[in-house]
Enzyme design. Structure first.
Site, short mmCIF file in Angstrom:
data_model
loop_
_atom_site.label_atom_id
_atom_site.label_comp_id
_atom_site.label_asym_id
_atom_site.label_seq_id
_atom_site.Cartn_x
_atom_site.Cartn_y
_atom_site.Cartn_z
N LEU A 130 122.00 14.51 57.59
CA LEU A 130 121.00 14.93 58.17
C LEU A 130 120.70 16.38 58.24
O LEU A 130 119.49 16.90 57.99
CB LEU A 130 121.36 14.40 59.67
CG LEU A 130 120.12 14.95 60.92
CD1 LEU A 130 118.97 14.38 60.59
CD2 LEU A 130 120.65 14.25 62.32
N THR A 187 128.50 10.00 62.58
CA THR A 187 129.61 10.00 61.65
C THR A 187 129.77 10.92 60.73
O THR A 187 128.88 11.79 60.67
CB THR A 187 129.34 8.46 60.61
OG1 THR A 187 128.12 8.48 60.16
CG2 THR A 187 129.27 7.21 61.58
N THR A 198 130.11 12.13 57.37
CA THR A 198 129.21 12.55 56.27
C THR A 198 127.86 13.08 56.78
O THR A 198 127.07 13.46 56.57
CB THR A 198 129.34 11.64 55.03
OG1 THR A 198 130.81 11.72 54.53
CG2 THR A 198 128.48 12.19 53.90
N CYS A 199 127.41 11.84 57.35
CA CYS A 199 125.94 11.72 58.06
C CYS A 199 125.72 13.03 58.96
O CYS A 199 124.44 13.81 58.77
CB CYS A 199 125.82 10.55 58.88
SG CYS A 199 126.08 9.16 58.01
N SER A 200 126.91 13.47 59.78
CA SER A 200 126.49 14.62 60.48
C SER A 200 126.78 15.85 60.13
O SER A 200 126.14 16.90 60.30
CB SER A 200 127.67 14.33 61.92
OG SER A 200 127.29 13.37 62.76
#
Length: 160
Positions: A54, A46, A48-50
Protein backbone atom coordinates in the site's frame (compact mmCIF):
# COMPACT_ATOMS: atom_id res chain seq x y z
CA UNK A 1 -10.04 -19.27 -14.23
CA UNK A 2 -7.91 -16.23 -13.47
CA UNK A 3 -8.80 -13.02 -15.27
CA UNK A 4 -6.62 -12.35 -18.32
CA UNK A 5 -5.57 -9.41 -20.48
CA UNK A 6 -8.46 -8.59 -22.82
CA UNK A 7 -11.15 -9.80 -20.41
CA UNK A 8 -13.89 -7.50 -19.17
CA UNK A 9 -14.04 -6.72 -15.48
CA UNK A 10 -16.86 -8.81 -13.97
CA UNK A 11 -19.91 -7.09 -12.57
CA UNK A 12 -19.79 -6.89 -8.78
CA UNK A 13 -20.47 -4.65 -5.81
CA UNK A 14 -17.70 -3.58 -3.48
CA UNK A 15 -17.76 -1.45 -0.37
CA UNK A 16 -15.62 1.63 0.01
CA UNK A 17 -14.39 2.66 3.43
CA UNK A 18 -15.09 6.40 3.68
CA UNK A 19 -15.07 9.01 6.46
CA UNK A 20 -18.88 8.84 6.38
CA UNK A 21 -18.88 5.05 6.69
CA UNK A 22 -19.27 2.24 4.16
CA UNK A 23 -20.34 3.25 0.65
CA UNK A 24 -21.27 0.77 -2.09
CA UNK A 25 -19.61 1.04 -5.49
CA UNK A 26 -20.22 -1.14 -8.51
CA UNK A 27 -17.43 -2.31 -10.75
CA UNK A 28 -19.24 -0.57 -13.61
CA UNK A 29 -18.94 2.78 -11.79
CA UNK A 30 -15.37 2.10 -10.70
CA UNK A 31 -13.98 1.00 -14.08
CA UNK A 32 -16.33 2.57 -16.64
CA UNK A 33 -14.65 5.15 -18.86
CA UNK A 34 -11.49 5.26 -16.74
CA UNK A 35 -8.01 3.85 -16.48
CA UNK A 36 -7.84 2.06 -13.14
CA UNK A 37 -5.00 0.37 -11.29
CA UNK A 38 -6.48 -2.15 -8.85
CA UNK A 39 -4.18 -4.03 -6.54
CA UNK A 40 -5.29 -6.77 -4.22
CA UNK A 41 -3.74 -7.79 -0.94
CA UNK A 42 -4.30 -10.79 1.34
CA UNK A 43 -5.36 -8.55 4.22
CA UNK A 44 -5.38 -5.12 5.75
CA UNK A 45 -2.83 -4.45 8.49
CA UNK A 46 -0.72 -7.45 7.45
CA UNK A 47 3.08 -7.04 7.37
CA UNK A 48 3.99 -6.85 3.66
CA UNK A 49 0.74 -5.13 2.76
CA UNK A 50 1.25 -2.39 5.36
CA UNK A 51 5.01 -1.97 5.11
CA UNK A 52 5.45 -2.17 1.33
CA UNK A 53 2.46 -2.77 -0.92
CA UNK A 54 0.00 0.00 0.00
CA UNK A 55 2.72 2.59 0.79
CA UNK A 56 4.29 2.01 -2.63
CA UNK A 57 1.08 3.03 -4.39
CA UNK A 58 0.65 6.08 -2.17
CA UNK A 59 4.23 7.14 -2.97
CA UNK A 60 3.83 6.51 -6.71
CA UNK A 61 0.36 8.07 -7.00
CA UNK A 62 1.47 11.27 -8.75
CA UNK A 63 3.62 9.34 -11.23
CA UNK A 64 0.72 6.97 -11.99
CA UNK A 65 -1.63 9.93 -12.54
CA UNK A 66 0.95 11.50 -14.86
CA UNK A 67 0.86 8.29 -16.95
CA UNK A 68 -2.92 8.56 -17.38
CA UNK A 69 -4.25 6.56 -14.44
CA UNK A 70 -7.56 7.97 -13.19
CA UNK A 71 -8.04 5.80 -10.12
CA UNK A 72 -5.76 3.75 -7.89
CA UNK A 73 -7.64 1.26 -5.72
CA UNK A 74 -6.64 -1.27 -3.08
CA UNK A 75 -8.85 -4.27 -2.40
CA UNK A 76 -8.86 -6.91 0.31
CA UNK A 77 -11.27 -9.50 1.66
CA UNK A 78 -11.98 -7.42 4.73
CA UNK A 79 -14.95 -5.27 5.69
CA UNK A 80 -15.29 -1.59 4.78
CA UNK A 81 -14.64 -0.46 8.37
CA UNK A 82 -11.29 -2.28 8.42
CA UNK A 83 -10.34 -0.95 4.98
CA UNK A 84 -11.28 2.58 6.01
CA UNK A 85 -9.27 2.32 9.23
CA UNK A 86 -6.29 0.87 7.38
CA UNK A 87 -6.40 3.68 4.82
CA UNK A 88 -6.51 6.24 7.62
CA UNK A 89 -3.65 4.51 9.44
CA UNK A 90 -1.58 4.51 6.23
CA UNK A 91 -2.38 8.13 5.39
CA UNK A 92 -3.75 7.35 1.92
CA UNK A 93 -5.98 10.43 1.86
CA UNK A 94 -7.73 10.62 -1.50
CA UNK A 95 -4.88 8.94 -3.37
CA UNK A 96 -5.89 5.29 -3.00
CA UNK A 97 -9.51 4.13 -2.90
CA UNK A 98 -9.84 1.50 -0.18
CA UNK A 99 -12.22 -1.26 -1.29
CA UNK A 100 -13.69 -4.09 0.73
CA UNK A 101 -14.72 -7.39 -0.85
CA UNK A 102 -16.07 -8.77 2.41
CA UNK A 103 -17.46 -12.04 1.08
CA UNK A 104 -14.77 -12.46 -1.61
CA UNK A 105 -17.42 -12.41 -4.35
CA UNK A 106 -15.43 -10.12 -6.67
CA UNK A 107 -12.18 -11.88 -5.78
CA UNK A 108 -13.74 -15.20 -6.80
CA UNK A 109 -15.17 -13.68 -10.00
CA UNK A 110 -11.61 -12.61 -10.87
CA UNK A 111 -10.34 -16.12 -10.12
CA UNK A 112 -7.93 -14.71 -7.54
CA UNK A 113 -9.10 -16.29 -4.30
CA UNK A 114 -6.58 -17.76 -1.88
CA UNK A 115 -7.76 -20.44 0.53
CA UNK A 116 -6.12 -19.81 3.89
CA UNK A 117 -8.78 -21.63 5.93
CA UNK A 118 -6.23 -24.12 7.30
CA UNK A 119 -4.24 -21.17 8.69
CA UNK A 120 -7.30 -19.63 10.36
CA UNK A 121 -7.57 -16.76 7.86
CA UNK A 122 -10.48 -17.90 5.68
CA UNK A 123 -10.66 -17.19 1.98
CA UNK A 124 -8.52 -14.22 1.01
CA UNK A 125 -7.36 -12.45 -2.12
CA UNK A 126 -4.09 -13.32 -3.78
CA UNK A 127 -1.57 -10.50 -4.02
CA UNK A 128 -2.09 -9.07 -7.52
CA UNK A 129 -2.37 -5.96 -9.64
CA UNK A 130 -4.42 -5.27 -12.73
CA UNK A 131 -4.79 -2.30 -15.00
CA UNK A 132 -8.09 -1.80 -16.81
CA UNK A 133 -9.12 0.77 -19.39
CA UNK A 134 -12.87 1.32 -19.66
CA UNK A 135 -13.52 -2.03 -18.00
CA UNK A 136 -11.11 -4.10 -20.14
CA UNK A 137 -8.01 -5.60 -18.56
CA UNK A 138 -4.78 -4.38 -20.19
CA UNK A 139 -2.35 -5.80 -17.62
CA UNK A 140 -2.58 -8.40 -14.87
CA UNK A 141 0.13 -9.81 -12.62
CA UNK A 142 -0.34 -12.28 -9.78
CA UNK A 143 2.36 -12.88 -7.20
CA UNK A 144 3.68 -16.33 -6.42
CA UNK A 145 2.97 -17.36 -2.81
CA UNK A 146 5.11 -15.29 -0.45
CA UNK A 147 6.48 -13.08 -3.25
CA UNK A 148 6.27 -9.32 -3.71
CA UNK A 149 7.71 -8.33 -7.09
CA UNK A 150 5.23 -8.17 -9.99
CA UNK A 151 2.49 -6.24 -8.16
CA UNK A 152 4.69 -3.36 -6.94
CA UNK A 153 3.69 0.16 -7.94
CA UNK A 154 7.10 0.68 -9.55
CA UNK A 155 6.63 -2.39 -11.75
CA UNK A 156 3.21 -1.24 -12.91
CA UNK A 157 4.49 2.28 -13.53
CA UNK A 158 7.31 0.96 -15.71
CA UNK A 159 4.76 -0.89 -17.87
CA UNK A 160 2.41 2.04 -18.47
Amino acid sequence: MTIQVGDSIPSAKLMQGTAEGPKEITTEALFGGKTVVLFGVPGAFTPTCSAKHLPGYVQQFDALKAKGVDTVACMAVNDAFVMGAWGKDQGVGDKVMMLADGSADFTKALGLELDLVSRGLGVRCQRFVLVAKDGKVTHVAVEAPGAFEVSKAETVLAGL
